[in-house]
Scaffold this motif. Sequence first.
Motif, PDB file in Angstrom:
ATOM      1  N   ALA A  99       0.824  -1.212   0.000  1.00  0.00           N
ATOM      2  CA  ALA A  99       0.000   0.000   0.000  1.00  0.00           C
ATOM      3  C   ALA A  99       0.856   1.260   0.000  1.00  0.00           C
ATOM      4  O   ALA A  99       0.416   2.319  -0.461  1.00  0.00           O
ATOM      5  CB  ALA A  99      -0.929  -0.002   1.205  1.00  0.00           C
ATOM      6  N   ALA A 100       2.089   1.146   0.526  1.00  0.00           N
ATOM      7  CA  ALA A 100       2.971   2.306   0.613  1.00  0.00           C
ATOM      8  C   ALA A 100       3.912   2.416  -0.579  1.00  0.00           C
ATOM      9  O   ALA A 100       4.732   3.331  -0.626  1.00  0.00           O
ATOM     10  CB  ALA A 100       3.793   2.222   1.909  1.00  0.00           C
ATOM     11  N   ALA A 101       3.807   1.490  -1.547  1.00  0.00           N
ATOM     12  CA  ALA A 101       4.740   1.476  -2.675  1.00  0.00           C
ATOM     13  C   ALA A 101       3.979   1.425  -3.998  1.00  0.00           C
ATOM     14  O   ALA A 101       3.809   0.357  -4.581  1.00  0.00           O
ATOM     15  CB  ALA A 101       5.693   0.286  -2.548  1.00  0.00           C
ATOM     16  N   PRO A 102       3.491   2.555  -4.489  1.00  0.00           N
ATOM     17  CA  PRO A 102       2.750   2.567  -5.751  1.00  0.00           C
ATOM     18  C   PRO A 102       3.623   2.106  -6.921  1.00  0.00           C
ATOM     19  O   PRO A 102       4.820   2.354  -6.958  1.00  0.00           O
ATOM     20  CB  PRO A 102       2.345   4.037  -5.905  1.00  0.00           C
ATOM     21  N   MET A 103       2.992   1.442  -7.868  1.00  0.00           N
ATOM     22  CA  MET A 103       3.693   0.896  -9.018  1.00  0.00           C
ATOM     23  C   MET A 103       3.775   1.934 -10.138  1.00  0.00           C
ATOM     24  O   MET A 103       2.811   2.630 -10.418  1.00  0.00           O
ATOM     25  CB  MET A 103       2.981  -0.365  -9.496  1.00  0.00           C
ATOM     26  N   LYS A 104       4.947   2.014 -10.783  1.00  0.00           N
ATOM     27  CA  LYS A 104       5.165   2.934 -11.887  1.00  0.00           C
ATOM     28  C   LYS A 104       5.908   2.215 -13.003  1.00  0.00           C
ATOM     29  O   LYS A 104       6.650   1.274 -12.748  1.00  0.00           O
ATOM     30  CB  LYS A 104       5.954   4.161 -11.427  1.00  0.00           C
ATOM     31  N   THR A 105       5.702   2.654 -14.223  1.00  0.00           N
ATOM     32  CA  THR A 105       6.353   2.037 -15.367  1.00  0.00           C
ATOM     33  C   THR A 105       7.140   3.074 -16.153  1.00  0.00           C
ATOM     34  O   THR A 105       6.767   4.252 -16.207  1.00  0.00           O
ATOM     35  CB  THR A 105       5.332   1.371 -16.302  1.00  0.00           C
ATOM     36  N   VAL A 174      10.436  -1.138 -17.928  1.00  0.00           N
ATOM     37  CA  VAL A 174      10.577  -1.587 -16.548  1.00  0.00           C
ATOM     38  C   VAL A 174       9.354  -1.225 -15.719  1.00  0.00           C
ATOM     39  O   VAL A 174       8.620  -0.283 -16.022  1.00  0.00           O
ATOM     40  CB  VAL A 174      11.841  -0.987 -15.878  1.00  0.00           C
ATOM     41  N   THR A 175       9.166  -2.006 -14.661  1.00  0.00           N
ATOM     42  CA  THR A 175       8.135  -1.731 -13.660  1.00  0.00           C
ATOM     43  C   THR A 175       8.820  -1.641 -12.310  1.00  0.00           C
ATOM     44  O   THR A 175       9.583  -2.530 -11.934  1.00  0.00           O
ATOM     45  CB  THR A 175       7.079  -2.848 -13.614  1.00  0.00           C
ATOM     46  N   VAL A 176       8.571  -0.556 -11.610  1.00  0.00           N
ATOM     47  CA  VAL A 176       9.150  -0.363 -10.284  1.00  0.00           C
ATOM     48  C   VAL A 176       8.046   0.028  -9.311  1.00  0.00           C
ATOM     49  O   VAL A 176       6.982   0.506  -9.699  1.00  0.00           O
ATOM     50  CB  VAL A 176      10.235   0.737 -10.281  1.00  0.00           C
ATOM     51  N   CYS A 177       8.310  -0.181  -8.038  1.00  0.00           N
ATOM     52  CA  CYS A 177       7.469   0.373  -6.985  1.00  0.00           C
ATOM     53  C   CYS A 177       8.336   1.341  -6.199  1.00  0.00           C
ATOM     54  O   CYS A 177       9.523   1.096  -5.994  1.00  0.00           O
ATOM     55  CB  CYS A 177       6.911  -0.722  -6.093  1.00  0.00           C
ATOM     56  N   VAL A 178       7.754   2.439  -5.776  1.00  0.00           N
ATOM     57  CA  VAL A 178       8.514   3.533  -5.192  1.00  0.00           C
ATOM     58  C   VAL A 178       8.074   3.769  -3.755  1.00  0.00           C
ATOM     59  O   VAL A 178       6.879   3.888  -3.466  1.00  0.00           O
ATOM     60  CB  VAL A 178       8.326   4.823  -6.020  1.00  0.00           C
ATOM     61  N   MET A 179       9.054   3.860  -2.857  1.00  0.00           N
ATOM     62  CA  MET A 179       8.769   4.127  -1.448  1.00  0.00           C
ATOM     63  C   MET A 179       9.446   5.422  -1.027  1.00  0.00           C
ATOM     64  O   MET A 179      10.599   5.680  -1.380  1.00  0.00           O
ATOM     65  CB  MET A 179       9.261   2.978  -0.559  1.00  0.00           C
TER      66      MET A 179
END
Length: 299
Positions: A99-105, A174-179
Amino acid sequence: MTTPTPPTAPPPGPGVPTRGAEPRAGAPQDYCLAHSTGTLADPPWGTVPPPWAPGRREEPHHMNHSGDNTGDDAEKTFCISEVDIFTDLTEAEMDAIAAAAPMKTYSAGELLHSPTQPSEVLFILKRGRVRIFRVSAEGRALTTAIIRPGTIFGEMVLLGQRMYDNFAEALDDVTVCVMSRTDVHRFLLSDARIAARITEILGRRLTDLEQRLADSVFKSVPQRIATTLLTLTTETRPRVLGARSPQIALTHQQIAALAGTSRETTTKVLRDFADQHLIRLARGHITVLDPEHLTDHAG
């Protein structure tokens, strides 16, 4: 939950070419150069960097929050599932971190991080590969790391993880999640298990960096190119008899940027390897046919 609108990328700064611009005559083609290189005083390449400069192959990057608005539990925890530092967490713990790490591409060729636009966030890489590199005032680029799925990178002072003057570029889509810094402290550093694994990852990355620096000083260009090919095929090498030979979906210019040499020299070396049946060349990708003998060429 309403999907947030992706932020609009800032307009290109002075001297930054638009998509499709051709490099000026005489501009060096040897190295990957930085997008928005305003920090470099009077660069020798003038106002138009070479074609392999980050951001040249795509429009200014956009970020998608795909996965933020789904009810599927597996999709909610996509970014942290199968990531080394999150092994053995409970379902509730994984849900809280997700929930704290939204996904971005990001598309291949886009920058995730640059010194001109610093941000203190931690990236969790789920898909694709990311190249970490820095650029000298003369335009020479040094690749310091190739980040693969299942690990972390980014500007995170709390973890002793610094980007300094490094750029982070997507080698693939790439797909990353960001915190954020706050969430890293809340969810990661407060858990002794996760903190210990992060320390181990950073230790391995330092060892890899030392090896890369040694290679750049002590190895010949053909040895560096062979080493680069082997590094890129490490996780795709077939382990069963009859499996397809590993392929590298990068151009000669991209291989040159990773090995720290010119495209022309890289093409010459790759053709020599192909003549020895170590690799097979095709447009946009390279197939490694004989990794064992290629290892001999890597020194």
